[in-house]
Write a protein that holds these residues in place. Structure first.
Motif, PDB file in Angstrom:
ATOM      1  N   MET A  75       0.810  -1.217   0.000  1.00 41.63           N
ATOM      2  CA  MET A  75       0.000   0.000   0.000  1.00 41.63           C
ATOM      3  C   MET A  75       0.846   1.271   0.000  1.00 41.63           C
ATOM      4  O   MET A  75       0.366   2.338  -0.397  1.00 41.63           O
ATOM      5  CB  MET A  75      -0.962  -0.007   1.191  1.00 41.63           C
ATOM      6  CG  MET A  75      -2.077  -1.026   1.034  1.00 41.63           C
ATOM      7  SD  MET A  75      -3.396  -0.878   2.277  1.00 41.63           S
ATOM      8  CE  MET A  75      -2.508  -1.300   3.778  1.00 41.63           C
ATOM      9  N   LEU A  76       2.101   1.171   0.423  1.00 40.82           N
ATOM     10  CA  LEU A  76       2.978   2.341   0.378  1.00 40.82           C
ATOM     11  C   LEU A  76       3.164   2.856  -1.052  1.00 40.82           C
ATOM     12  O   LEU A  76       3.549   4.007  -1.247  1.00 40.82           O
ATOM     13  CB  LEU A  76       4.340   2.003   0.993  1.00 40.82           C
ATOM     14  CG  LEU A  76       4.347   1.763   2.514  1.00 40.82           C
ATOM     15  CD1 LEU A  76       5.738   1.345   2.980  1.00 40.82           C
ATOM     16  CD2 LEU A  76       3.875   2.997   3.268  1.00 40.82           C
ATOM     17  N   GLY A  77       2.865   2.023  -2.018  1.00 40.58           N
ATOM     18  CA  GLY A  77       2.907   2.468  -3.406  1.00 40.58           C
ATOM     19  C   GLY A  77       1.871   3.526  -3.738  1.00 40.58           C
ATOM     20  O   GLY A  77       1.948   4.160  -4.801  1.00 40.58           O
ATOM     21  N   ARG A  78       0.918   3.745  -2.840  1.00 34.68           N
ATOM     22  CA  ARG A  78      -0.130   4.752  -3.072  1.00 34.68           C
ATOM     23  C   ARG A  78       0.228   6.123  -2.510  1.00 34.68           C
ATOM     24  O   ARG A  78      -0.531   7.077  -2.669  1.00 34.68           O
ATOM     25  CB  ARG A  78      -1.444   4.297  -2.429  1.00 34.68           C
ATOM     26  CG  ARG A  78      -2.040   3.042  -3.024  1.00 34.68           C
ATOM     27  CD  ARG A  78      -2.367   3.191  -4.487  1.00 34.68           C
ATOM     28  NE  ARG A  78      -3.426   4.174  -4.723  1.00 34.68           N
ATOM     29  CZ  ARG A  78      -3.783   4.595  -5.938  1.00 34.68           C
ATOM     30  NH1 ARG A  78      -3.145   4.170  -7.006  1.00 34.68           N
ATOM     31  NH2 ARG A  78      -4.758   5.469  -6.068  1.00 34.68           N
ATOM     32  N   LEU A  79       1.387   6.253  -1.866  1.00 38.70           N
ATOM     33  CA  LEU A  79       1.689   7.495  -1.151  1.00 38.70           C
ATOM     34  C   LEU A  79       1.661   8.718  -2.054  1.00 38.70           C
ATOM     35  O   LEU A  79       1.206   9.788  -1.644  1.00 38.70           O
ATOM     36  CB  LEU A  79       3.049   7.384  -0.453  1.00 38.70           C
ATOM     37  CG  LEU A  79       3.099   6.420   0.738  1.00 38.70           C
ATOM     38  CD1 LEU A  79       4.464   6.450   1.393  1.00 38.70           C
ATOM     39  CD2 LEU A  79       2.009   6.754   1.760  1.00 38.70           C
TER      40      LEU A  79
END
Length: 278
Positions: free
Chosen positions: A100-104
């Protein structure tokens, strides 16, 4: 179209990339090969803007990427996802959170600081893990996974960025042959099914010939080969690796595709090979 025009990168008196010009059409899967120190990683890092060009420019769909600053640069690094040899995960966090850190770069700074993810983002992350075949590890700490599993998590995180381009810098260099095959097949499937441009640095030419529709060979910072897999002959390899490097370049002991099936016929046309300086 991703266009690299007369790009040079110097580190002091050392020229890491020397007057490189290449054009990569949308949806192509390109392997960049060459010996250590050939300039492969530096080229990818300039495209992603982790480092700046010394001379020349990089253009994507009419935008001068090499001149971007601030939010526009962050937007480009969102659209141009980078996958590293060492995975760059947060070992103490679970796999799902790492993905989910790819959505930052898609979210507000406040939500990012509070580490708040929506139900939709969680569903996207689980779908990405399912696609990479590692959904069962979603709640494990990333640091407990094998290298091959961690690299698939890194690819899932890149997919969360919804990128237009994926750059993979030696993504299989530290993996065993079986995991290397899985990672390369995953990148090829993303390229074919999603139409995302993939540019990956690879150390051995068997890997490039098996998985990439176009191969660019670099030697001493220059592009010395640009063609299709079938054009990567021993003579072409000699221009890339030099006579002393041919044994390692062809060695089954170091290639990561020794377990890979024969390369299927390419659906897309590739341009005629070019041996620069030949």
């Amino acid at each position: 179209m991703l266009e690299v025009s007369q790009v040079t990168r110097r580190f002091g008196t050392n020229v890491a990339v020397d007057n490189v010009t290449i054009g990569i059409p949308e949806g192509q899967m390109v392997g960049v090969i060459g010996a250590s120190g050939a300039g492969k990683s530096t080229l990818l890092r300039m495209i992603n803007r982790l480092i700046d060009t010394t001379e020349g420019k990089i253009v994507f769909s009419g935008t001068n990427v090499s001149a971007l600053r601030g939010q526009k640069l962050r937007n480009w690094q969102r659209d141009c996802a980078m996958i590293f040899q060492q995975f760059n995960l947060v070992p103490r966090l679970d796999v799902l959170t790492n993905v989910m850190l790819g959505r930052l770069n898609h979210r507000s700074s406040v939500a990012s600081l509070l580490n708040i993810f929506s139900d939709q983002e969680r569903a996207m992350a689980i779908a990405a893990l399912e696609r990479l075949g590692i959904e069962r590890a979603a709640m494990q700490r990333a640091g407990t996974l094998s290298g091959g599993q961690q690299q698939r998590v890194a690819i899932a995180r890149a997919l969360m960025q919804q990128p237009k381009v994926i750059l993979a810098d030696e993504p299989i260099a530290s993996l065993d042959p079986r995991n290397a095959q899985i990672v390369m097949q995953s990148l090829r499937d993303i390229n074919r099914n999603d139409g995302i441009t993939v540019v990956t640095n690879l150390h051995t030419l068997d890997t490039a010939r098996t998985f990439c529709e176009r191969i660019i060979g670099m030697q001493a910072g220059k592009v010395v080969f640009d063609g299709g897999p079938d054009d990567l002959t021993e003579a072409a390899a000699r221009s890339i690796y030099g006579a002393d490097g041919l044994e390692d370049a062809f060695s089954e002991a170091v290639t990561s595709t020794s377990l890979a099936p024969a390369r299927p016929a390419r659906a897309k046309e590739t341009k005629e090979p070019a041996l620069v300086g030949a």
